[in-house]
Design a protein around this motif. Structure first.
Motif, short mmCIF file in Angstrom:
data_model
loop_
_atom_site.label_atom_id
_atom_site.label_comp_id
_atom_site.label_asym_id
_atom_site.label_seq_id
_atom_site.Cartn_x
_atom_site.Cartn_y
_atom_site.Cartn_z
N TRP A 224 -0.21 -2.39 -0.72
CA TRP A 224 -0.98 -1.19 -0.40
C TRP A 224 -1.16 -0.27 -1.61
O TRP A 224 -2.11 0.51 -1.65
CB TRP A 224 -0.31 -0.44 0.75
CG TRP A 224 -0.52 -1.09 2.08
CD1 TRP A 224 -1.54 -1.95 2.43
CD2 TRP A 224 0.29 -0.95 3.25
NE1 TRP A 224 -1.41 -2.36 3.73
CE2 TRP A 224 -0.30 -1.76 4.27
CE3 TRP A 224 1.44 -0.24 3.55
CZ2 TRP A 224 0.24 -1.86 5.55
CZ3 TRP A 224 1.97 -0.34 4.83
CH2 TRP A 224 1.38 -1.14 5.81
N VAL A 225 -0.25 -0.35 -2.58
CA VAL A 225 -0.37 0.53 -3.74
C VAL A 225 -1.64 0.21 -4.54
O VAL A 225 -2.14 1.05 -5.30
CB VAL A 225 0.87 0.39 -4.65
CG1 VAL A 225 0.88 -0.94 -5.39
CG2 VAL A 225 0.96 1.56 -5.64
N LEU B 186 10.18 1.84 0.60
CA LEU B 186 9.14 1.79 1.62
C LEU B 186 8.95 0.42 2.25
O LEU B 186 8.32 0.32 3.30
CB LEU B 186 7.80 2.25 1.00
CG LEU B 186 7.79 3.67 0.43
CD1 LEU B 186 6.47 3.94 -0.30
CD2 LEU B 186 8.01 4.70 1.53
N GLY C 197 -1.00 -6.27 3.04
CA GLY C 197 0.00 -5.36 3.59
C GLY C 197 0.11 -5.44 5.10
O GLY C 197 1.17 -5.13 5.66
N ARG D 70 5.47 -4.31 2.10
CA ARG D 70 4.04 -4.15 2.34
C ARG D 70 3.41 -3.14 1.39
O ARG D 70 2.23 -3.26 1.04
CB ARG D 70 3.80 -3.74 3.80
CG ARG D 70 4.26 -4.82 4.80
CD ARG D 70 3.98 -4.42 6.24
NE ARG D 70 4.56 -5.42 7.16
CZ ARG D 70 3.93 -6.50 7.57
NH1 ARG D 70 2.70 -6.74 7.15
NH2 ARG D 70 4.52 -7.36 8.40
N TRP D 71 4.17 -2.16 0.95
CA TRP D 71 3.64 -1.16 0.03
C TRP D 71 3.41 -1.71 -1.37
O TRP D 71 2.68 -1.10 -2.16
CB TRP D 71 4.57 0.05 -0.02
CG TRP D 71 4.38 0.93 1.17
CD1 TRP D 71 5.09 0.90 2.35
CD2 TRP D 71 3.40 1.95 1.34
NE1 TRP D 71 4.62 1.83 3.23
CE2 TRP D 71 3.58 2.49 2.64
CE3 TRP D 71 2.40 2.46 0.52
CZ2 TRP D 71 2.78 3.53 3.12
CZ3 TRP D 71 1.61 3.49 1.00
CH2 TRP D 71 1.80 4.01 2.29
N LEU E 31 9.40 0.40 -4.77
CA LEU E 31 8.62 0.35 -3.53
C LEU E 31 9.33 -0.46 -2.46
O LEU E 31 9.38 -0.06 -1.29
CB LEU E 31 7.24 -0.25 -3.82
CG LEU E 31 6.26 0.62 -4.60
CD1 LEU E 31 4.99 -0.15 -4.94
CD2 LEU E 31 5.90 1.87 -3.80
#
Length: 481
Positions: A195-196, A188, A120, A191-192, A184
């Motif tokens: 990150w999730v 957002l 991310g 990158r998310w 996502l």
């Protein structure tokens, strides 16, 4: 008066804390159905692995725009992950057999979670590709142990049910990938998508620390076969790059042919070396077991059929003017049928029906379903039931096939066997995507023509799965184990 000196228990060294497997609390270990907690913990990894496999493709457009890269370059975000995963699954299984499956599983989740966070924050495309290789190393440590942890945690008579739940978790991750990824990326950013994984990984680490059982039977490894690892990496990388090149990757024709030649030569060298190495990477004795050999062929064919439609359906519907959201909703019919059959098949089918019969019947169902693609129009009204029936057949076939493989493997080698199963799944996934893409790329015609050629590939793979199940030994090794 003598002074009484109390002796303190010796402090545990950091090396012991980092290399020893913690036992489960007594309250969990003594519960009659406590083994389901271990299976549920493993399902975290199964879910995240498939979610990550199907979610990353949604980031291609954003990655191209942010890093000003071509599609061929962006594809390495998936390709590097897949190549590293296939190459490292069997070595991770061997290390787990020797040093503890719970230990390697937890370390794998830690590496996967940290690498996801790093992905991310990647400042460039090639940094992202590098972090994806590290992420694949963690995923290999998890996936090589997932089947072994399930089979060693569940009672013998419930092993197939436990494998079915794990397969359903994989199907759920596969089904939610396009929806979650699209949401996502749209809300957002790309990158998310990575990150999730971090909060889920932290929960799984805590749960695995307390809920997974320790390794009871371990194999002795005198030395690690680094030469075998290098040969395996080169052979797998060359073969998958050759298939990708033939499917439209920007590689000249002579380069693709050279990759296949290298893969064949190095693969032959790997087999030669494994027969002479003191501690071979691949246990060729396992491949001489008939149930294992035919079961692995069936696993490769089944996952080829499972992932092939993920390429075929969006291309066909896009040619008809349908949106990506429509294609994603249509595709959910496949993993939905898979999950229903994997979790409910044990209750609907006769309890004493052998695993071999379940494999033959399941493979027959999904072969009939994909054969329908050769004759019906590629419309949503036809694709949904075809995909659902394909999922039902695969959901019946996969748990029984896994049970036959793992039931024929000695318990001390279950980690190695699980690594072989997951490596075969990875190869099947890659071939499913590449061969269907190759069929669509070579045809270059309309939707109906492309469906028929790609459907022919899936029918051929289904026929191989039926044959491998039919030629497997009769009986029920999954129950005997």
């Amino acid at each position: 008066m003598a002074t009484r000196i109390r002796s303190r228990p010796p402090k545990r060294q950091w090396s012991t804390l980092l290399t020893a497997e913690r036992p489960r609390p007594e309250g969990i270990r003594s519960r009659p159905n406590g083994w389901w907690l271990a299976v549920g913990t493993v399902c975290f990894g199964a879910f995240m692995g498939q979610l990550d496999a199907s979610i990353v493709t949604l980031t291609y457009g954003s990655l191209r725009a942010e890093f000003h890269a071509s599609l061929a370059a962006v594809e390495w975000v998936s390709l590097a992950y897949l190549l590293a995963l296939v190459a490292l699954l069997v070595p991770a299984g061997r290390l787990a057999d020797a040093h503890g499956r719970k230990l390697l599983y937890l370390y794998g989740f830690a590496v996967f979670t940290l690498a996801s966070a790093a992905c991310g924050f990647a400042p460039s495309l090639w940094a992202l590709v590098g972090f994806r290789v590290v992420q694949a190393a963690g995923a290999a440590m998890m996936q090589a142990n997932s089947v072994a942890l399930v089979t060693t945690s569940a009672p013998r008579e419930r092993m197939r049910s436990a494998l079915g739940v794990q397969a359903a978790a994989q199907a759920l991750g596969l089904a939610l990938g396009p929806t979650v990824g699209g949401a996502l990326v749209s809300a957002l950013g790309w990158r998310w998508v990575f990150w999730v994984n971090v909060p889920v990984g932290l929960v799984a680490l805590v749960g695995g620390h307390y809920l997974l059982p320790r390794t009871r039977a371990r194999a002795t490894v005198v030395r690690f076969d680094w030469m075998g690892l290098v040969l395996l990496v080169v052979a797998a990388t060359s073969a998958l790059l050759g298939v990708s090149a033939a499917s439209g990757l920007a590689v000249p024709g002579w380069g693709a042919a050279l990759l296949f030649v290298v893969a064949a030569c190095v693969g032959s060298g790997l087999m030669w070396w494994q027969q002479r190495a003191a501690a071979p990477l691949l246990d060729l004795a396992l491949l001489r077991v008939r149930a294992v050999a035919f079961g692995l062929v069936g696993a490769l064919s089944g996952y080829l059929v499972l992932f092939g439609p993920l390429v075929l359906v969006p291309v066909v519907l896009a040619s008809q003017g349908s949106s990506d959201l429509t294609a994603g909703l249509v595709l959910t019919a496949l993993p939905t049928g898979f999950a229903l059959a994997a979790t409910g098949g044990d209750r609907l089918l006769p309890h004493d029906l052998p695993d071999r019969s379940r494999c033959v019947s399941g493979a027959g169902v999904f072969m009939s379903a994909v054969a329908a693609l050769l004759f019906v129009p590629p419309t949503i009204a036809w694709l949904v039931p075809v995909l659902f029936l394909t999922g039902l057949g695969l959901g019946t076939f996969t748990p029984a096939n896994n049970a036959m493989i793992m039931g024929a493997i000695p318990a001390p080698s279950s980690g190695t066997g699980g690594g072989l199963v997951n490596m075969t799944r990875g190869l099947g996934t890659a071939l499913g995507v590449a061969l269907v893409t190759l069929a669509l790329h070579q045809v270059g015609g309309g939707a109906q023509t492309g469906v028929r050629w790609a459907g022919g590939v899936l029918v051929a793979a289904s026929a191989v799965a039926v044959a491998s199940a039919w030629l497997s030994p009769s009986g029920n090794p999954g129950r005997r184990r």
